[in-house]
Motif scaffolding. Sequence first.
Motif, PDB file in Angstrom:
ATOM      1  N   VAL A 180       0.689  -1.027   0.078  1.00 15.33           N
ATOM      2  CA  VAL A 180      -0.084   0.226  -0.092  1.00 15.33           C
ATOM      3  C   VAL A 180       0.874   1.082   0.141  1.00 15.33           C
ATOM      4  CG1 VAL A 180      -1.913  -0.935   0.997  1.00 15.33           C
ATOM      5  CG2 VAL A 180      -0.314  -0.200   2.714  1.00 15.33           C
ATOM      6  N   ARG A 181       0.494   2.132  -0.718  1.00 13.59           N
ATOM      7  CA  ARG A 181       0.951   4.379  -0.228  1.00 13.59           C
ATOM      8  C   ARG A 181       0.366   4.614   0.850  1.00 13.59           C
ATOM      9  NH1 ARG A 181       4.758   5.999  -4.386  1.00 13.59           N
ATOM     10  NH2 ARG A 181       4.606   4.155  -5.747  1.00 13.59           N
ATOM     11  N   ARG A 182       1.246   5.104   1.081  1.00  8.71           N
ATOM     12  CA  ARG A 182       0.357   6.213   2.232  1.00  8.71           C
ATOM     13  C   ARG A 182       0.641   8.156   1.735  1.00  8.71           C
ATOM     14  NH1 ARG A 182       5.686   5.046   4.149  1.00  8.71           N
ATOM     15  NH2 ARG A 182       6.744   6.407   5.085  1.00  8.71           N
ATOM     16  N   VAL A 183       0.019   8.809   2.777  1.00  5.53           N
ATOM     17  CA  VAL A 183       0.054  10.066   1.749  1.00  5.53           C
ATOM     18  C   VAL A 183       0.797  11.043   2.303  1.00  5.53           C
ATOM     19  CG1 VAL A 183      -2.216  10.598   1.974  1.00  5.53           C
ATOM     20  CG2 VAL A 183      -0.971  10.991   3.649  1.00  5.53           C
ATOM     21  N   SER A 184       2.008  10.454   3.191  1.00  5.08           N
ATOM     22  CA  SER A 184       3.006  11.205   3.299  1.00  5.08           C
ATOM     23  C   SER A 184       4.507  10.567   2.843  1.00  5.08           C
ATOM     24  CB  SER A 184       3.937  10.852   4.938  1.00  5.08           C
ATOM     25  OG  SER A 184       4.111   9.724   5.298  1.00  5.08           O
ATOM     26  N   GLY A 185       5.608  11.352   3.251  1.00  2.00           N
ATOM     27  CA  GLY A 185       6.742  11.233   1.760  1.00  2.00           C
ATOM     28  C   GLY A 185       7.784   9.783   3.134  1.00  2.00           C
ATOM     29  N   GLY A 186       8.589   9.981   2.622  1.00  2.00           N
ATOM     30  CA  GLY A 186       8.991   8.774   3.139  1.00  2.00           C
ATOM     31  C   GLY A 186       9.846   8.015   3.102  1.00  2.00           C
ATOM     32  N   GLY A 187      10.126   6.676   3.361  1.00  2.00           N
ATOM     33  CA  GLY A 187      10.646   5.175   2.972  1.00  2.00           C
ATOM     34  C   GLY A 187       9.491   3.888   3.363  1.00  2.00           C
ATOM     35  N   ALA A 188       9.859   2.867   2.932  1.00  2.00           N
ATOM     36  CA  ALA A 188       8.901   2.582   3.255  1.00  2.00           C
ATOM     37  C   ALA A 188       9.948   1.088   4.504  1.00  2.00           C
ATOM     38  CB  ALA A 188       8.957   0.579   2.150  1.00  2.00           C
ATOM     39  N   MET A 189       7.581   0.994   4.795  1.00  2.00           N
ATOM     40  CA  MET A 189       7.545   1.083   5.755  1.00  2.00           C
ATOM     41  C   MET A 189       7.175  -1.312   5.720  1.00  2.00           C
ATOM     42  SD  MET A 189       5.331   3.390   8.365  1.00  2.00           S
ATOM     43  CE  MET A 189       4.058   3.258   7.699  1.00  2.00           C
ATOM     44  N   PHE A 190       7.751  -1.597   6.827  1.00  2.24           N
ATOM     45  CA  PHE A 190       7.626  -3.584   6.774  1.00  2.24           C
ATOM     46  C   PHE A 190       6.528  -4.288   8.023  1.00  2.24           C
ATOM     47  CE2 PHE A 190       8.991  -7.808   7.990  1.00  2.24           C
ATOM     48  CZ  PHE A 190       9.198  -8.494   6.699  1.00  2.24           C
ATOM     49  N   MET A 191       5.654  -4.522   7.339  1.00  2.00           N
ATOM     50  CA  MET A 191       4.449  -5.071   8.811  1.00  2.00           C
ATOM     51  C   MET A 191       4.116  -5.745   8.561  1.00  2.00           C
ATOM     52  SD  MET A 191       4.297  -1.551   9.900  1.00  2.00           S
ATOM     53  CE  MET A 191       3.198   0.212   9.166  1.00  2.00           C
ATOM     54  N   GLU A 192       4.719  -6.523   9.961  1.00  2.00           N
ATOM     55  CA  GLU A 192       3.819  -8.003  10.375  1.00  2.00           C
ATOM     56  C   GLU A 192       2.754  -7.562  11.426  1.00  2.00           C
ATOM     57  OE1 GLU A 192       6.039 -11.788   8.686  1.00  2.00           O
ATOM     58  OE2 GLU A 192       8.228 -10.363   9.858  1.00  2.00           O
ATOM     59  N   ALA A 193       2.120  -8.505  11.567  1.00  2.00           N
ATOM     60  CA  ALA A 193       1.156  -8.629  12.894  1.00  2.00           C
ATOM     61  C   ALA A 193       2.296  -8.559  13.938  1.00  2.00           C
ATOM     62  CB  ALA A 193       0.415  -9.403  13.574  1.00  2.00           C
ATOM     63  N   GLY A 194       2.249  -8.193  14.930  1.00  2.00           N
ATOM     64  CA  GLY A 194       2.928  -8.093  16.724  1.00  2.00           C
ATOM     65  C   GLY A 194       4.334  -8.001  16.145  1.00  2.00           C
ATOM     66  N   SER A 195       5.308  -7.405  15.415  1.00  2.00           N
ATOM     67  CA  SER A 195       6.186  -6.892  14.778  1.00  2.00           C
ATOM     68  C   SER A 195       6.131  -5.331  15.355  1.00  2.00           C
ATOM     69  CB  SER A 195       6.604  -7.692  13.630  1.00  2.00           C
ATOM     70  OG  SER A 195       6.490  -6.938  12.133  1.00  2.00           O
ATOM     71  N   VAL A 196       5.596  -4.947  15.386  1.00  2.51           N
ATOM     72  CA  VAL A 196       6.166  -3.474  15.159  1.00  2.51           C
ATOM     73  C   VAL A 196       4.857  -2.835  16.027  1.00  2.51           C
ATOM     74  CG1 VAL A 196       7.205  -3.159  11.958  1.00  2.51           C
ATOM     75  CG2 VAL A 196       4.608  -3.342  13.355  1.00  2.51           C
ATOM     76  N   ILE A 197       4.780  -1.282  16.541  1.00  2.37           N
ATOM     77  CA  ILE A 197       4.804  -0.503  17.170  1.00  2.37           C
ATOM     78  C   ILE A 197       3.887   0.932  16.416  1.00  2.37           C
ATOM     79  CG2 ILE A 197       4.251   1.575  19.253  1.00  2.37           C
ATOM     80  CD1 ILE A 197       5.861  -1.041  20.992  1.00  2.37           C
ATOM     81  N   THR A 198       2.976   0.910  15.755  1.00  3.65           N
ATOM     82  CA  THR A 198       2.864   2.271  14.976  1.00  3.65           C
ATOM     83  C   THR A 198       1.856   3.371  15.948  1.00  3.65           C
ATOM     84  OG1 THR A 198       3.318   0.929  12.635  1.00  3.65           O
ATOM     85  CG2 THR A 198       2.106   3.440  12.562  1.00  3.65           C
ATOM     86  N   TYR A 199       2.364   4.635  15.320  1.00  9.21           N
ATOM     87  CA  TYR A 199       1.102   5.885  15.876  1.00  9.21           C
ATOM     88  C   TYR A 199       1.368   6.347  15.302  1.00  9.21           C
ATOM     89  CZ  TYR A 199       5.188   8.026  17.809  1.00  9.21           C
ATOM     90  OH  TYR A 199       6.401   8.685  17.761  1.00  9.21           O
ATOM     91  N   SER A 200      -0.051   7.532  15.055  1.00 12.42           N
ATOM     92  CA  SER A 200       0.167   8.478  14.959  1.00 12.42           C
ATOM     93  C   SER A 200      -0.796   9.275  14.969  1.00 12.42           C
ATOM     94  CB  SER A 200      -1.563   8.497  13.043  1.00 12.42           C
ATOM     95  OG  SER A 200      -1.051   7.509  12.258  1.00 12.42           O
ATOM     96  N   ILE A 201       0.262  10.677  15.305  1.00  7.25           N
ATOM     97  CA  ILE A 201      -0.436  12.151  15.527  1.00  7.25           C
ATOM     98  C   ILE A 201      -1.824  13.122  15.019  1.00  7.25           C
ATOM     99  CG2 ILE A 201       0.093  13.963  16.718  1.00  7.25           C
ATOM    100  CD1 ILE A 201       2.668  12.706  18.211  1.00  7.25           C
ATOM    101  N   TYR A 202      -2.869  13.317  14.941  1.00  3.21           N
ATOM    102  CA  TYR A 202      -3.417  14.160  14.312  1.00  3.21           C
ATOM    103  C   TYR A 202      -3.674  15.407  14.573  1.00  3.21           C
ATOM    104  CZ  TYR A 202      -4.597   9.791  12.353  1.00  3.21           C
ATOM    105  OH  TYR A 202      -4.420   8.311  12.806  1.00  3.21           O
ATOM    106  N   ALA A 203      -3.396  15.749  14.376  1.00  2.00           N
ATOM    107  CA  ALA A 203      -3.128  17.981  15.386  1.00  2.00           C
ATOM    108  C   ALA A 203      -3.463  19.409  14.952  1.00  2.00           C
ATOM    109  CB  ALA A 203      -1.591  18.233  15.902  1.00  2.00           C
ATOM    110  N   PRO A 204      -3.812  19.912  15.102  1.00  2.00           N
ATOM    111  CA  PRO A 204      -3.750  21.636  13.867  1.00  2.00           C
ATOM    112  C   PRO A 204      -2.734  21.779  13.570  1.00  2.00           C
ATOM    113  CG  PRO A 204      -5.229  21.458  15.928  1.00  2.00           C
ATOM    114  CD  PRO A 204      -4.560  19.896  16.254  1.00  2.00           C
ATOM    115  N   THR A 205      -2.179  22.741  12.451  1.00  3.51           N
ATOM    116  CA  THR A 205      -0.988  23.160  12.203  1.00  3.51           C
ATOM    117  C   THR A 205      -0.581  23.983  13.324  1.00  3.51           C
ATOM    118  OG1 THR A 205      -2.203  24.093  10.842  1.00  3.51           O
ATOM    119  CG2 THR A 205      -1.547  22.386  10.193  1.00  3.51           C
ATOM    120  N   GLU A 206      -1.476  24.989  13.884  1.00  2.00           N
ATOM    121  CA  GLU A 206      -0.898  25.632  15.204  1.00  2.00           C
ATOM    122  C   GLU A 206       0.108  25.377  16.404  1.00  2.00           C
ATOM    123  OE1 GLU A 206      -4.524  26.486  12.990  1.00  2.00           O
ATOM    124  OE2 GLU A 206      -3.983  25.286  14.123  1.00  2.00           O
ATOM    125  N   LEU A 207       0.200  23.660  16.342  1.00  3.30           N
ATOM    126  CA  LEU A 207       0.662  23.197  17.424  1.00  3.30           C
ATOM    127  C   LEU A 207       2.055  23.498  16.234  1.00  3.30           C
ATOM    128  CD1 LEU A 207       0.621  22.018  19.915  1.00  3.30           C
ATOM    129  CD2 LEU A 207       0.686  19.556  18.973  1.00  3.30           C
TER     130      LEU A 207
END
Length: 349
Positions: free
Chosen positions: A169-196
């Motif tokens: 799959v392709r995400r909307v942000s730049g950067g490199g590839a992420m290799f995901m398997e169940a139980g093998s990674v910890i991923t989080y997202s922050i959604y914030a106003p740009t004022e922060l």
Amino acid sequence: MHGEYKVPGGKLVVVDLDVVDNVITDFRLAGDFFLEPDDALEDINAAVNGLAADSDAATIAGVVRAALPPQATLLGFSPESVAVAIRRSLAHASGWRDYEWQLIHTQAVPPVMQMALDEVLAVEVGEGRRSPTLRIWEWNEPAVVIGSFQSLKNEVDPENAEKYGFTVVRRVSGGGAMFMEAGSVITYSIYAPTELVHGMSFADSYAFLDEWVITALKSLGIDAHYQPLNDITSPTGKIGGAAQKRLGSGAVLHHVTMSYDMDGEKMVQVLRIGREKLSDKGITSAAKRVDPLRSQTGLSRAEIIDKMKQTFTSLYGAVPGEITDEEYAKAADLVESKFSTDEWIGRVP
């Protein structure tokens, strides 16, 4: 006007100033930083007074740097951090505690749905329908998540991806590839106003938005720190990487994937990680770049996530939240119209 900026891994920078006819006046710098010689503080104050109030951060930092005596020593802050504090004061930039944060940790969804949820939740925050949110992802199937601008054929070995059951799959942000398997990674997202992150460069905002997780990892005994531009690392190896997207709706999307127990040999079979990417890392194998959290802590993935949630909540006052049915529906529509399409996944062939 008053502005504050806590330098990630450093000290607090505080500024007070007035603006008269678009000119900064009565500027005063303070904080718990260290500065030698003492009278360099007055040099900085004098240099900033008289600047145009609409000066950008680079201009302000340049003026501060030029005002310093040749042998000046700055510990815990920099001319750039002074500029950030000034820009935040002028724009009335917000801080973490100015918002009512939600913390979402829900069931796993398909990888393509994860991509859509990231965009939907960021837009919802930017348009004021959702409060700022931290979301911790769950995975129940393997996936490769490539950056917005990466070449599909250059990043993924399709035969090995299919062999091991990886969805691409392709995400909307730049950067490199992420290799995901169940139980093998910890991923989080922050959604914030740009004022922060107002007044911060992208580079500054990466470390700023992840300072809380550095705090959490240090509390677990990991000597974690931020390595520009976007790596979370330790003396024994890289832990994870961040990516970011600022949306026109007025939101910043910032997400991080950290390795918990990654299969490095499988990763280098599925991902095409070339010598050029490793050329500045001082290593010869991508499998040796990553030092998973499990090997550094001996803790379960759930225990590490619990510590992260506790840290974020204690620092910023987050309350438990959920993704709404309407948000799931919007994400499902985006899966069909965008994230599952060949046009999107292969937009950089």
